[in-house]
Scaffold this motif. Structure first.
Motif, PDB file in Angstrom:
ATOM      1  N   ASP A 284       5.761  -6.604  -7.217  1.00  0.00           N
ATOM      2  CA  ASP A 284       6.768  -6.446  -6.159  1.00  0.00           C
ATOM      3  C   ASP A 284       6.365  -7.211  -4.901  1.00  0.00           C
ATOM      4  OD1 ASP A 284       8.487  -4.880  -7.658  1.00  0.00           O
ATOM      5  OD2 ASP A 284       7.504  -3.006  -7.074  1.00  0.00           O
TER       6      ASP A 284
ATOM      7  N   ILE B 273      13.161   1.249  -3.665  1.00  0.00           N
ATOM      8  CA  ILE B 273      14.045   2.313  -4.148  1.00  0.00           C
ATOM      9  C   ILE B 273      14.631   1.974  -5.528  1.00  0.00           C
ATOM     10  CG2 ILE B 273      16.191   3.597  -3.662  1.00  0.00           C
ATOM     11  CD1 ILE B 273      15.655   2.922  -0.642  1.00  0.00           C
ATOM     12  N   SER B 274      14.611   2.947  -6.412  1.00  0.00           N
ATOM     13  CA  SER B 274      15.198   2.870  -7.769  1.00  0.00           C
ATOM     14  C   SER B 274      14.441   2.006  -8.772  1.00  0.00           C
ATOM     15  CB  SER B 274      16.660   2.387  -7.740  1.00  0.00           C
ATOM     16  OG  SER B 274      17.538   3.469  -7.516  1.00  0.00           O
TER      17      SER B 274
ATOM     18  N   GLY C 137      11.388   2.264  -9.892  1.00  0.00           N
ATOM     19  CA  GLY C 137      10.397   2.959 -10.720  1.00  0.00           C
ATOM     20  C   GLY C 137      11.091   3.589 -11.910  1.00  0.00           C
ATOM     21  N   VAL C 138      11.008   4.909 -12.020  1.00  0.00           N
ATOM     22  CA  VAL C 138      11.604   5.580 -13.181  1.00  0.00           C
ATOM     23  C   VAL C 138      13.124   5.434 -13.221  1.00  0.00           C
ATOM     24  CG1 VAL C 138       9.738   7.225 -13.536  1.00  0.00           C
ATOM     25  CG2 VAL C 138      11.632   7.849 -12.034  1.00  0.00           C
ATOM     26  N   TYR C 139      13.772   5.099 -12.108  1.00  0.00           N
ATOM     27  CA  TYR C 139      15.233   4.950 -12.125  1.00  0.00           C
ATOM     28  C   TYR C 139      15.695   3.629 -12.737  1.00  0.00           C
ATOM     29  CZ  TYR C 139      16.413   9.319  -9.694  1.00  0.00           C
ATOM     30  OH  TYR C 139      16.604  10.645  -9.374  1.00  0.00           O
TER      31      TYR C 139
ATOM     32  N   ASP D 106       8.145   9.856  -4.261  1.00  0.00           N
ATOM     33  CA  ASP D 106       8.610  11.179  -3.857  1.00  0.00           C
ATOM     34  C   ASP D 106       7.477  12.205  -3.939  1.00  0.00           C
ATOM     35  OD1 ASP D 106      10.427  13.178  -3.163  1.00  0.00           O
ATOM     36  OD2 ASP D 106      11.356  13.302  -5.150  1.00  0.00           O
TER      37      ASP D 106
ATOM     38  N   PHE E  15       4.168  -1.398  -3.629  1.00  0.00           N
ATOM     39  CA  PHE E  15       3.046  -0.668  -4.227  1.00  0.00           C
ATOM     40  C   PHE E  15       2.462  -1.462  -5.393  1.00  0.00           C
ATOM     41  CE2 PHE E  15       1.285   3.426  -5.972  1.00  0.00           C
ATOM     42  CZ  PHE E  15       0.625   3.791  -4.816  1.00  0.00           C
ATOM     43  N   LEU E  16       3.276  -2.311  -5.991  1.00  0.00           N
ATOM     44  CA  LEU E  16       2.842  -3.097  -7.148  1.00  0.00           C
ATOM     45  C   LEU E  16       2.659  -4.556  -6.742  1.00  0.00           C
ATOM     46  CD1 LEU E  16       5.469  -1.738  -9.735  1.00  0.00           C
ATOM     47  CD2 LEU E  16       3.132  -0.901  -9.321  1.00  0.00           C
TER      48      LEU E  16
ATOM     49  N   ALA F  59       4.268  11.559  -3.909  1.00  0.00           N
ATOM     50  CA  ALA F  59       3.245  11.217  -2.908  1.00  0.00           C
ATOM     51  C   ALA F  59       3.656  11.724  -1.521  1.00  0.00           C
ATOM     52  CB  ALA F  59       3.028   9.702  -2.886  1.00  0.00           C
TER      53      ALA F  59
ATOM     54  N   ALA G 185      12.385   7.647  -1.867  1.00  0.00           N
ATOM     55  CA  ALA G 185      13.229   7.484  -3.053  1.00  0.00           C
ATOM     56  C   ALA G 185      13.229   8.820  -3.791  1.00  0.00           C
ATOM     57  CB  ALA G 185      12.692   6.359  -3.940  1.00  0.00           C
TER      58      ALA G 185
ATOM     59  N   GLY H 197       8.237  12.702  -9.099  1.00  0.00           N
ATOM     60  CA  GLY H 197       7.058  11.853  -9.295  1.00  0.00           C
ATOM     61  C   GLY H 197       7.097  10.658  -8.364  1.00  0.00           C
ATOM     62  N   GLY H 198       6.284   9.678  -8.637  1.00  0.00           N
ATOM     63  CA  GLY H 198       6.289   8.418  -7.892  1.00  0.00           C
ATOM     64  C   GLY H 198       6.113   8.602  -6.399  1.00  0.00           C
TER      65      GLY H 198
ATOM     66  N   GLY I 279       0.816  -1.218   0.000  1.00  0.00           N
ATOM     67  CA  GLY I 279       0.000   0.000   0.000  1.00  0.00           C
ATOM     68  C   GLY I 279       0.840   1.253   0.000  1.00  0.00           C
ATOM     69  N   ASP I 280       0.216   2.329   0.442  1.00  0.00           N
ATOM     70  CA  ASP I 280       0.788   3.672   0.340  1.00  0.00           C
ATOM     71  C   ASP I 280       1.655   3.990   1.571  1.00  0.00           C
ATOM     72  OD1 ASP I 280       1.267   6.379   0.065  1.00  0.00           O
ATOM     73  OD2 ASP I 280      -0.854   6.916  -0.166  1.00  0.00           O
ATOM     74  N   ILE I 281       2.929   4.223   1.330  1.00  0.00           N
ATOM     75  CA  ILE I 281       3.876   4.466   2.427  1.00  0.00           C
ATOM     76  C   ILE I 281       3.525   5.738   3.212  1.00  0.00           C
ATOM     77  CG2 ILE I 281       5.620   5.846   1.171  1.00  0.00           C
ATOM     78  CD1 ILE I 281       7.782   3.989   2.465  1.00  0.00           C
TER      79      ILE I 281
HETATM   80  P1  ADP Z   1      12.767   5.781  -8.268  1.00  0.00           P
HETATM   81  O1  ADP Z   1      12.946   7.114  -8.927  1.00  0.00           O
HETATM   82  O2  ADP Z   1      13.753   5.574  -7.136  1.00  0.00           O
HETATM   83  O3  ADP Z   1      12.751   4.654  -9.241  1.00  0.00           O
HETATM   84  P2  ADP Z   1       9.827   5.780  -8.030  1.00  0.00           P
HETATM   85  O4  ADP Z   1       9.034   6.638  -7.122  1.00  0.00           O
HETATM   86  O5  ADP Z   1       9.688   6.019  -9.495  1.00  0.00           O
HETATM   87  O6  ADP Z   1      11.361   5.896  -7.532  1.00  0.00           O
HETATM   88  O7  ADP Z   1       9.490   4.261  -7.744  1.00  0.00           O
HETATM   89  C1  ADP Z   1       9.895   3.577  -6.594  1.00  0.00           C
HETATM   90  C2  ADP Z   1       8.810   2.627  -6.138  1.00  0.00           C
HETATM   91  O8  ADP Z   1       7.841   3.340  -5.365  1.00  0.00           O
HETATM   92  C3  ADP Z   1       8.017   1.951  -7.251  1.00  0.00           C
HETATM   93  O9  ADP Z   1       7.911   0.569  -6.932  1.00  0.00           O
HETATM   94  C4  ADP Z   1       6.633   2.590  -7.147  1.00  0.00           C
HETATM   95  O10 ADP Z   1       5.619   1.689  -7.551  1.00  0.00           O
HETATM   96  C5  ADP Z   1       6.553   2.864  -5.674  1.00  0.00           C
HETATM   97  N1  ADP Z   1       5.559   3.846  -5.202  1.00  0.00           N
HETATM   98  C6  ADP Z   1       4.945   4.851  -5.878  1.00  0.00           C
HETATM   99  N2  ADP Z   1       4.115   5.526  -5.069  1.00  0.00           N
HETATM  100  C7  ADP Z   1       4.188   4.941  -3.839  1.00  0.00           C
HETATM  101  C8  ADP Z   1       3.569   5.163  -2.570  1.00  0.00           C
HETATM  102  N3  ADP Z   1       2.678   6.139  -2.374  1.00  0.00           N
HETATM  103  N4  ADP Z   1       3.911   4.347  -1.534  1.00  0.00           N
HETATM  104  C9  ADP Z   1       4.808   3.361  -1.694  1.00  0.00           C
HETATM  105  N5  ADP Z   1       5.423   3.099  -2.856  1.00  0.00           N
HETATM  106  C10 ADP Z   1       5.123   3.871  -3.919  1.00  0.00           C
END
Ligand code: ADP
Length: 207
Positions: free
Chosen positions: A192, A149-150, A152-154, A66, A188-189, A68, A54, A63-64, A41-43
């Protein structure tokens, strides 16, 4: 009081789900197992001592996860982050959490993976987890939640990132178990969640 805030009491300790196809890589240690949670869920809802963010090197939001965290915390978080001079890859900076239920946010900058993971990226991701744990314990914070961490978009491949995350936390807890009550892997996925469910039985095996 907010009904959607989730206190530690409502976050169950990890327990294996039936099929543990993954070979144990570490000895059974029930003391350490009790300090691990897998939360889906949502951190930003977690009412605990600290959550890892992250972030990117500017620390000014993105985004992501960060995005939130900054939305939940409100503009004072960005104001504090703006005084910190950014953050290098693998390093951390701690701030207040403002409008979030957590007490502190530990910002860390994961490595960006362009084609494949090299030693440098792996070490940087390890540093992210290690430095977050070290900063938490230095500040007497007994609970920490990590996003993936890392991954998502990283662009860090999730199946490689989960191994770094679990190995670093396992080794840190072996040395410092008395300083922490709980380390929460916040996924979140669904993919994962499944990865962590499989891999946790290798890094935190049950007797
Ligand atoms: P990075 O730039 O380090 O890759 P991202 O934010 O793009 O970071 O992604 C990191 C992880 O955080 C991904 O698995 C994404 O699904 C997850 N994520 C996105 N929003 C939230 C949230 N509200 N709570 C927890 N995890 C989240």
């Amino acid at each position: 009081y907010r009904v959607d805030f989730i206190p530690l009491e409502k976050i169950p300790v990890w327990s294996p789900s039936g099929d543990s196809s993954c070979k144990p890589q570490y000895q059974v240690n029930e003391e350490l197992n009790k300090k691990i949670s897998l939360f889906s869920g949502d951190i930003t809802k977690l009412e605990i001592d600290s959550i890892a963010n992250a972030a990117n090197k500017t620390l000014l939001g993105g985004g992501g996860v960060d995005g939130a965290i900054h939305r939940g915390a409100g503009p004072l978080l960005k104001k504090e982050c703006a005084t910190l001079n950014g953050c290098e890859t693998g390093e951390v900076k701690i701030t207040g959490a403002y409008g979030l239920p957590a007490k502190y946010v530990i910002h860390t900058v994961g490595p960006i993976v362009h084609d494949s993971v090299g030693e440098r990226e792996e070490q940087a991701l390890r540093n992210c987890y290690y430095n977050c744990l070290h900063t938490a314990t230095k500040n007497h914070l007994r609970t920490v939640a990590f996003p993936c961490i890392s991954t998502g978009v990283y662009g860090y491949p999730p199946e490689q990132a989960v191994e770094v995350a679990l190995r670093t936390v396992r080794e840190y807890l072996e040395q410092n178990h008395e300083k922490l009550d709980r380390v929460i892997f916040c996924v979140f996925l669904k993919s994962d969640k499944e990865l962590y469910e499989t891999m946790l039985s290798a890094y935190f095996p049950r007797g």
